[in-house]
Design a protein around this motif. Structure first.
Motif, PDB file in Angstrom:
ATOM      1  N   VAL A  75      12.181 -33.303 -29.175  1.00  0.00           N
ATOM      2  CA  VAL A  75      12.631 -33.440 -27.782  1.00  0.00           C
ATOM      3  C   VAL A  75      11.717 -32.644 -26.851  1.00  0.00           C
ATOM      4  O   VAL A  75      11.402 -33.084 -25.735  1.00  0.00           O
ATOM      5  N   ASN A  76      11.260 -31.494 -27.309  1.00  0.00           N
ATOM      6  CA  ASN A  76      10.334 -30.657 -26.562  1.00  0.00           C
ATOM      7  C   ASN A  76       9.092 -31.433 -26.153  1.00  0.00           C
ATOM      8  O   ASN A  76       8.669 -31.424 -24.988  1.00  0.00           O
ATOM      9  N   ALA A  77       8.507 -32.140 -27.117  1.00  0.00           N
ATOM     10  CA  ALA A  77       7.269 -32.882 -26.858  1.00  0.00           C
ATOM     11  C   ALA A  77       7.505 -34.033 -25.889  1.00  0.00           C
ATOM     12  O   ALA A  77       6.719 -34.245 -24.947  1.00  0.00           O
ATOM     13  N   ALA A 131      -6.054 -31.466 -29.660  1.00  0.00           N
ATOM     14  CA  ALA A 131      -4.807 -30.754 -29.365  1.00  0.00           C
ATOM     15  C   ALA A 131      -3.723 -31.153 -30.368  1.00  0.00           C
ATOM     16  O   ALA A 131      -2.976 -30.295 -30.866  1.00  0.00           O
ATOM     17  N   VAL A 132      -3.627 -32.448 -30.678  1.00  0.00           N
ATOM     18  CA  VAL A 132      -2.679 -32.907 -31.694  1.00  0.00           C
ATOM     19  C   VAL A 132      -3.020 -32.266 -33.041  1.00  0.00           C
ATOM     20  O   VAL A 132      -2.144 -31.789 -33.767  1.00  0.00           O
ATOM     21  N   GLY A 133      -4.317 -32.240 -33.365  1.00  0.00           N
ATOM     22  CA  GLY A 133      -4.760 -31.642 -34.622  1.00  0.00           C
ATOM     23  C   GLY A 133      -4.380 -30.185 -34.730  1.00  0.00           C
ATOM     24  O   GLY A 133      -3.906 -29.720 -35.783  1.00  0.00           O
ATOM     25  N   GLN A 134      -4.565 -29.430 -33.640  1.00  0.00           N
ATOM     26  CA  GLN A 134      -4.202 -28.014 -33.713  1.00  0.00           C
ATOM     27  C   GLN A 134      -2.697 -27.824 -33.856  1.00  0.00           C
ATOM     28  O   GLN A 134      -2.239 -26.930 -34.570  1.00  0.00           O
ATOM     29  N   GLY A 135      -1.923 -28.669 -33.179  1.00  0.00           N
ATOM     30  CA  GLY A 135      -0.471 -28.571 -33.324  1.00  0.00           C
ATOM     31  C   GLY A 135      -0.035 -28.740 -34.765  1.00  0.00           C
ATOM     32  O   GLY A 135       0.813 -27.994 -35.261  1.00  0.00           O
ATOM     33  N   ILE A 136      -0.641 -29.702 -35.460  1.00  0.00           N
ATOM     34  CA  ILE A 136      -0.296 -29.941 -36.863  1.00  0.00           C
ATOM     35  C   ILE A 136      -0.672 -28.741 -37.726  1.00  0.00           C
ATOM     36  O   ILE A 136       0.126 -28.239 -38.511  1.00  0.00           O
ATOM     37  N   MET A 180      -0.612 -32.986 -20.028  1.00  0.00           N
ATOM     38  CA  MET A 180      -0.935 -33.889 -21.125  1.00  0.00           C
ATOM     39  C   MET A 180      -1.427 -33.128 -22.346  1.00  0.00           C
ATOM     40  O   MET A 180      -1.084 -33.457 -23.485  1.00  0.00           O
ATOM     41  N   TYR A 181      -2.227 -32.087 -22.119  1.00  0.00           N
ATOM     42  CA  TYR A 181      -2.726 -31.303 -23.238  1.00  0.00           C
ATOM     43  C   TYR A 181      -1.567 -30.582 -23.953  1.00  0.00           C
ATOM     44  O   TYR A 181      -1.500 -30.573 -25.188  1.00  0.00           O
ATOM     45  N   THR A 182      -0.667 -29.994 -23.183  1.00  0.00           N
ATOM     46  CA  THR A 182       0.467 -29.281 -23.773  1.00  0.00           C
ATOM     47  C   THR A 182       1.338 -30.244 -24.565  1.00  0.00           C
ATOM     48  O   THR A 182       1.817 -29.925 -25.663  1.00  0.00           O
ATOM     49  N   PHE A 183       1.553 -31.449 -24.006  1.00  0.00           N
ATOM     50  CA  PHE A 183       2.318 -32.468 -24.736  1.00  0.00           C
ATOM     51  C   PHE A 183       1.628 -32.836 -26.042  1.00  0.00           C
ATOM     52  O   PHE A 183       2.277 -32.936 -27.094  1.00  0.00           O
ATOM     53  N   ALA A 184       0.309 -33.046 -25.999  1.00  0.00           N
ATOM     54  CA  ALA A 184      -0.428 -33.456 -27.196  1.00  0.00           C
ATOM     55  C   ALA A 184      -0.306 -32.401 -28.296  1.00  0.00           C
ATOM     56  O   ALA A 184      -0.100 -32.732 -29.466  1.00  0.00           O
ATOM     57  N   ARG A 185      -0.426 -31.125 -27.910  1.00  0.00           N
ATOM     58  CA  ARG A 185      -0.303 -30.061 -28.912  1.00  0.00           C
ATOM     59  C   ARG A 185       1.114 -29.990 -29.471  1.00  0.00           C
ATOM     60  O   ARG A 185       1.316 -29.828 -30.677  1.00  0.00           O
ATOM     61  N   GLN A 186       2.112 -30.146 -28.600  1.00  0.00           N
ATOM     62  CA  GLN A 186       3.494 -30.091 -29.064  1.00  0.00           C
ATOM     63  C   GLN A 186       3.826 -31.314 -29.917  1.00  0.00           C
ATOM     64  O   GLN A 186       4.582 -31.212 -30.898  1.00  0.00           O
ATOM     65  N   PHE A 187       3.266 -32.450 -29.557  1.00  0.00           N
ATOM     66  CA  PHE A 187       3.418 -33.662 -30.348  1.00  0.00           C
ATOM     67  C   PHE A 187       2.873 -33.423 -31.758  1.00  0.00           C
ATOM     68  O   PHE A 187       3.472 -33.824 -32.757  1.00  0.00           O
ATOM     69  N   GLY A 188       1.731 -32.730 -31.816  1.00  0.00           N
ATOM     70  CA  GLY A 188       1.148 -32.382 -33.101  1.00  0.00           C
ATOM     71  C   GLY A 188       2.041 -31.457 -33.904  1.00  0.00           C
ATOM     72  O   GLY A 188       2.150 -31.580 -35.131  1.00  0.00           O
TER      73      GLY A 188
END
Length: 541
Positions: free
Chosen positions: A68-70, A289-294, A413-421
């Motif tokens: 939900v955060n992402a 950003a997605v990669g770092q989140g993962i 968008m960057y924050t979303f991408a990282r959180q999505f990750g």
């Protein structure tokens, strides 16, 4: 001839007292967001033991928040462009508070999960809007330096979360992990309306409502949620070829494709701006950003699980074991921010960060049950240095690569991408762990359903008599976690190659370009001090 506006941009930027108060308030609010995401890791067993639930449900306590955060982040940031940052940030804090109350009174897993989802809405708004607000008051060149304040508080939450969660799980009721957030919530509800005097472009109420992308936001929220749910429970709660997994996965992918088409071709006021993805370098930044989140959340989530299950640490000990990683992320991020500002270059810290960061998951892959503390401390030191550099520098690469005036949208968008990750990381990790552990158990002729209830089985595992079965189960836990980090290693190498080849460096000397202007007059009168004009004042930009 040097452009006069560019010359002004490279002069040392000094924030006013009002701007400093906003920066530190954002930092304190990010502390609670990081605390909420990390404190749950070392207290899951206590929660499940008290109110019941399976390993899968325990997994959803963390995943529901991240999911939900992402999804919330790009939507609330887009709405804040229209109706203003203060009202949206206040709404986010209030929502987080309501979610925390629900978690405090929960006596069953369904109520707790509902509270975590409500918290996720608020936490997503707090985290993303905090970064967006800084694009309104801090010039790009100096943003990495001052973002280090927010990063410091955020990392402090990551450091304290597992330790506090473990201490609470061992000494008192798990509900204290939610009680302790109320003072910061109260502070935010008072401080934000008073300090955050950013005024958006004047519009009538009808204009504001008409410019909100209701259709695009609804499509994105529904399809994004369906996609993440499918990724989260595929291979764990349901088989990948089951209707329960395939249906939301297909609906999510198709829905996201429709959302992209609608936003690019039909929407009059799109919340997803295609200008953010104008070239390969910009796209690669969001992919990274997605990669770092993962990678980052796999370490924060599964390393404590490794210490509790394989090394038989208590929740408090596992939280303390994570401190070297969290502390080095903080130090590395803060130093990197100053270096990026000093040398006007974000590309080299990103590339070096991915190179150094790739070493850490490789080291985790060869951990043994009887390794001494220096082994995992050194692993965490290396990982923290790499991830901290990426965390700060890559963030501002997205803002430097976007068009002037799009920096707030790029930050969101960057924050979303990282959180999505991060949400993907927990889901992919759970699927990988359970399937690999079940495979290893099957090879040893042991029941594979132990993998399905791995969290709840830990206490039973520690009480088993010494023998081949006990050793085989321990090895299955260790093997499952090692394979998770083999995925992280592969992903880190891919991100390193992509950033080295495609991320380009652009000049960060850029003047503020925003519709959200800061009015300091009311605040200064309240402080009883007519502050002299500084280079940081937004008036007169």
């Amino acid at each position: 001839m040097v452009d006069e506006s560019q010359t002004a941009a490279v002069e040392e930027w000094v924030p006013s007292r009002h701007q400093k108060a906003i920066i530190y308030t954002i930092g304190v609010l990010n502390l609670i967001v990081a605390l909420d995401a990390s404190i749950i890791v070392t207290s899951l067993a206590a929660i499940v033991g008290d109110i019941g639930g399976s390993t899968t449900e325990a997994f959803w306590i963390g995943t529901s928040y991240l999911l939900v955060n992402a999804i919330t982040m790009p939507i609330i940031c887009s709405v804040s462009d229209i109706i203003g940052r203060p009202i949206c940030l206040t709404f986010a804090i209030a929502t987080f508070t309501v979610g925390t109350i629900v978690c405090c009174v929960a006596n069953n897993m369904a109520t707790l999960l509902a509270g975590r989802c409500i918290q996720g809405i608020g936490g997503g708004g707090i985290h993303s809007l905090g970064l967006v607000v800084q694009t309104d008051i801090i010039p790009l060149r100096w943003r990495p330096k001052w973002y280090a304040v927010t990063l410091g508080f955020w990392a402090l939450g990551l450091c304290l979360g597992p330790v506090i969660g473990g201490a609470i799980a061992e000494t008192t009721t798990w509900r204290w992990i939610f009680y302790l957030k109320f003072p910061i919530c109260a502070f935010g509800l008072v401080a934000v309306p008073y300090l955050l005097t950013l005024k958006p472009k004047k519009r009538t109420a009808q204009e504001k409502l008409s410019q909100i992308d209701w259709i695009g936001g609804t499509l994105f929220a529904a399809s994004g949620t369906a996609f993440l749910i499918a990724i989260s429970w595929g291979g764990t709660q349901h088989n990948w070829d089951s209707v329960a997994t395939l249906l939301p996965l297909i609906l999510g992918v198709v829905g996201l494709a429709i959302t992209v088409f609608y936003e690019a071709r039909i929407a009059k006021h799109p919340f997803l701006h295609k200008s953010l993805f104008r070239d390969t370098a910009s796209i690669i930044t969001y992919v990274a950003a997605v990669g770092q989140g993962i990678v980052l959340y796999s370490a924060l989530y599964y390393c404590p699980f490794y210490f509790i299950s394989v090394k038989r640490y208590s929740p408090l000990q596992s939280g303390l074991a994570l401190l070297p990683l969290s502390f080095l992320i903080t130090v590395s991020g803060m130093v990197t921010g100053r270096l990026v500002t000093r040398f006007n270059n974000y590309r080299w810290p990103v590339c070096v960060g991915w190179f150094v960061g790739a070493i850490s998951p490789g080291m985790i892959m060869i951990w043994r049950r009887d390794d001494s503390a220096p082994v995992w401390v050194m692993t965490y030191i290396i990982g923290g240095l790499g991830q901290g550099a990426i965390l700060n520098a890559q963030n501002f690469a997205s803002q430097a690569l976007c068009s002037p005036g799009d920096e707030g949208r790029a930050a969101a968008m960057y924050t979303f991408a990282r959180q999505f990750g991060m949400a993907l990381g927990v889901g992919i990790g759970a699927t990988t762990f359970q399937n690999v552990m079940a495979l290893r158990l099957g090879w040893a002729g042991l029941p594979t359903d132990i993998a399905t209830h791995a969290e709840a089985y830990i206490e039973t595992l520690h009480s088993l008599p010494f023998g081949p079965n006990r050793s085989a189960i321990y090895d299955a836990y260790r093997f499952g976690i090692q394979i998770i980090f083999s995925v992280c290693l592969s992903l880190s190498i891919i991100m390193l190659v992509l950033t080295v080849l495609f991320m380009r460096q652009v000049d960060m000397n850029r003047k503020l370009d925003t519709e959200h202007l800061l009015d300091s007059n009311k605040v200064m009168r309240g402080w009883g001090n007519g502050e002299q004009k500084q280079s940081g004042d937004s008036e007169g930009r």
